[in-house]
Design a protein around this motif. Structure first.
Motif, short mmCIF file in Angstrom:
data_model
loop_
_atom_site.label_atom_id
_atom_site.label_comp_id
_atom_site.label_asym_id
_atom_site.label_seq_id
_atom_site.Cartn_x
_atom_site.Cartn_y
_atom_site.Cartn_z
N THR A 221 -0.15 17.15 -8.62
CA THR A 221 -0.83 17.74 -7.46
C THR A 221 -0.73 16.85 -6.24
OG1 THR A 221 -2.98 16.74 -7.98
CG2 THR A 221 -2.50 18.88 -8.98
N LEU A 222 -0.20 15.63 -6.43
CA LEU A 222 -0.11 14.68 -5.32
C LEU A 222 1.12 13.81 -5.52
CD1 LEU A 222 -3.17 12.94 -3.74
CD2 LEU A 222 -0.93 11.85 -3.81
N LEU A 223 2.12 14.02 -4.68
CA LEU A 223 3.37 13.27 -4.75
C LEU A 223 3.32 12.09 -3.79
CD1 LEU A 223 5.76 16.34 -4.67
CD2 LEU A 223 5.51 14.80 -6.63
N ARG A 224 3.59 10.88 -4.29
CA ARG A 224 3.56 9.68 -3.47
C ARG A 224 4.99 9.35 -3.02
NH1 ARG A 224 1.29 8.35 -8.30
NH2 ARG A 224 2.85 6.72 -8.60
N ILE A 225 5.32 9.73 -1.80
CA ILE A 225 6.71 9.68 -1.34
C ILE A 225 6.87 8.71 -0.18
CG2 ILE A 225 8.68 11.02 -0.55
CD1 ILE A 225 7.67 11.86 -3.31
N GLY A 226 7.74 7.73 -0.35
CA GLY A 226 8.03 6.78 0.70
C GLY A 226 9.45 6.90 1.22
N THR A 227 10.42 6.51 0.40
CA THR A 227 11.81 6.44 0.84
C THR A 227 12.34 7.78 1.32
OG1 THR A 227 12.22 4.62 -0.71
CG2 THR A 227 14.14 5.79 0.12
N ALA A 228 12.03 8.85 0.62
CA ALA A 228 12.56 10.17 1.01
C ALA A 228 12.00 10.65 2.34
CB ALA A 228 12.27 11.19 -0.09
N ILE A 229 10.91 10.03 2.81
CA ILE A 229 10.37 10.35 4.13
C ILE A 229 10.87 9.36 5.17
CG2 ILE A 229 8.27 10.42 5.55
CD1 ILE A 229 6.79 11.49 3.10
N PHE A 230 10.69 8.07 4.90
CA PHE A 230 10.91 7.04 5.91
C PHE A 230 12.27 6.36 5.83
CE2 PHE A 230 6.23 7.10 5.34
CZ PHE A 230 5.85 7.33 6.66
N GLY A 231 13.02 6.58 4.74
CA GLY A 231 14.28 5.88 4.57
C GLY A 231 14.09 4.60 3.78
N PRO A 232 15.15 3.80 3.62
CA PRO A 232 15.07 2.57 2.83
C PRO A 232 13.97 1.66 3.33
CG PRO A 232 17.35 3.09 3.34
CD PRO A 232 16.51 4.03 4.13
N ARG A 233 13.30 1.01 2.38
CA ARG A 233 12.16 0.16 2.70
C ARG A 233 12.61 -1.16 3.29
NH1 ARG A 233 9.02 -1.10 -2.46
NH2 ARG A 233 9.10 1.16 -2.53
N THR A 234 11.80 -1.66 4.22
CA THR A 234 12.01 -2.99 4.77
C THR A 234 11.12 -3.98 4.02
OG1 THR A 234 10.34 -2.59 6.45
CG2 THR A 234 12.62 -2.12 7.03
N LYS A 235 11.33 -5.25 4.28
CA LYS A 235 10.55 -6.30 3.62
C LYS A 235 9.08 -6.20 4.03
CE LYS A 235 10.39 -11.31 2.94
NZ LYS A 235 10.98 -12.63 3.32
N HIS A 236 8.16 -6.35 3.05
CA HIS A 236 6.75 -6.22 3.39
C HIS A 236 6.24 -7.49 4.09
CE1 HIS A 236 4.85 -8.94 0.47
NE2 HIS A 236 5.70 -8.52 -0.42
N PRO A 237 5.23 -7.31 4.93
CA PRO A 237 4.71 -8.47 5.67
C PRO A 237 4.08 -9.49 4.72
CG PRO A 237 3.92 -6.39 6.59
CD PRO A 237 4.57 -6.08 5.28
N ALA A 238 4.08 -10.75 5.12
CA ALA A 238 3.43 -11.78 4.32
C ALA A 238 1.92 -11.64 4.44
CB ALA A 238 3.87 -13.16 4.81
N GLY A 239 1.23 -12.13 3.41
CA GLY A 239 -0.22 -12.20 3.48
C GLY A 239 -0.94 -10.95 3.10
N ASN A 240 -0.27 -9.96 2.51
CA ASN A 240 -0.91 -8.74 2.12
C ASN A 240 -1.11 -8.69 0.62
OD1 ASN A 240 -1.22 -6.82 4.54
ND2 ASN A 240 0.80 -7.69 4.83
#
Length: 240
Positions: A221-240
Motif C-alpha cells: 500500500t506504500l511504495l518507497r521510491i527513490g532512484t526511479a523518481i530522482f535518478g541515481p543517488r548522490t553521496k549522503h551528507p556527513a553527520g546524519n
C-alpha cells in the motif's frame, strides 16, 4: 516550451504512476490503494519541491538532520513526512515532534520514547513495525516470530497509531523470490490483524525501485521510491 532543471523528475513520476496503475490492474487492485512515497535522502529541497509540484505529497527521509533542514526550507508546503531510516534513541524526540510516520520501529524502547515525546498538540504518530522478513543478520527489524508481542505492546502506547508493517527484503533480481518475501510480510500483517482486531493494520510499506511489480502484486500500500523518481543517488551528507 520552457524547461526546468527538474523536468525529467516530473516525467519520471508520470511514468511511475502509469506503471503502478498497470501493475495494480494486473493484480486486480485499485491503484488508489497505493501511495507513492518519494525517498529523498541526499536530494535537495528544490528537488523535493519539484516532486511536490508534480503531485506528490508523501516524502520519506533516512537521515534526520538532513530531513530537518528540508522541513525548515519547505515549511510552507503541504507535506506528509515519513522517517524511514534507523531510529537511535537520541533521535526519537525530533522524529516524534517533526514527522507524521515512522516506518522503522523494531524495539519497544524506541516506541516508548516516541510515545512519551509525541506532542499532545499533534495527531498520533503513525507507526510501521520493521520486520526482518528475510532473516538477514545484517538487517534491522524485529523477527517475524516476535512481531505479535511487539505489536501488542505498541498498540497500548498513547500518542502512537500502529498502522502496519515495513520490510526491506534480501536483495534479489528474481521476481519470484521478491514475491515470496512480500507475501510473507502480507501474511504476517494479516495474522496480526486477526490477533489485534481493534487495530486497523492497513499499511504494507514494501517495494522500492527495483521490485515495484512484485510489491504491488503482493499487496503493497506504500511504495518507497527513490532512484526511479530522482535518478541515481548522490553521496549522503556527513553527520546524519
Amino acid at each position: 516550451m520552457t524547461t526546468t532543471p527538474y523536468q525529467p523528475l516530473t516525467a519520471n513520476i508520470a511514468a511511475l504512476r502509469d506503471h503502478i496503475a498497470h501493475c495494480a490492474a494486473a493484480a486486480g487492485r485499485d491503484p488508489a490503494e497505493i501511495t507513492l512515497l518519494a525517498v529523498s535522502k541526499t536530494r535537495s529541497a528544490d528537488e523535493v519541491a519539484a516532486a511536490l509540484d508534480a503531485g506528490l505529497q508523501h516524502i520519506g527521509e533516512n537521515y534526520l538532520q538532513e530531513a530537518l533542514d528540508k522541513q525548515h526550507a519547505l515549511q510552507d508546503r503541504n507535506i506528509c513526512w515519513h522517517f524511514i531510516g534507523p531510529i537511535q534513541s537520541n533521535k526519537t524526540r525530533d522524529i516524534a515532534q517533526h514527522f507524521d510516520w515512522a516506518h522503522s520501529v523494531d524495539r519497544l524502547k524506541v516506541a516508548q520514547r516516541l510515545s512519551q515525546q509525541r506532542p499532545a498538540t499533534r495527531p498520533p504518530l503513525n507507526i510501521c513495525l520493521q520486520v526482518n522478513i528475510s532473516n538477514e543478520a545484517s538487517k534491522a527489524g524485529v523477527a517475524a516470530a516476535d512481531a505479535a508481542e511487539l505489536a501488542r505492546a505498541i498498540a497500548e502506547l498513547p500518542g502512537l497509531r500502529l498502522r502496519g508493517l515495513m520490510a526491506i527484503p534480501a536483495n534479489s533480481a528474481d521476481p519470484q523470490q521478491q514475491r515470496q518475501a512480500f507475501a510473507a510480510l502480507r501474511q504476517l500483517r494479516d495474522q496480526l490483524q486477526r490477533q489485534l482486531p481493534e487495530q486497523s493494520l492497513d499499511t504494507l510499506s514494501m517495494g522500492m525501485s527495483g521490485d515495484i511489480d512484485a510489491a504491488v502484486a503482493e499487496g503493497s500500500t506504500l511504495l518507497r521510491i527513490g532512484t526511479a523518481i530522482f535518478g541515481p543517488r548522490t553521496k549522503h551528507p556527513a553527520g546524519n
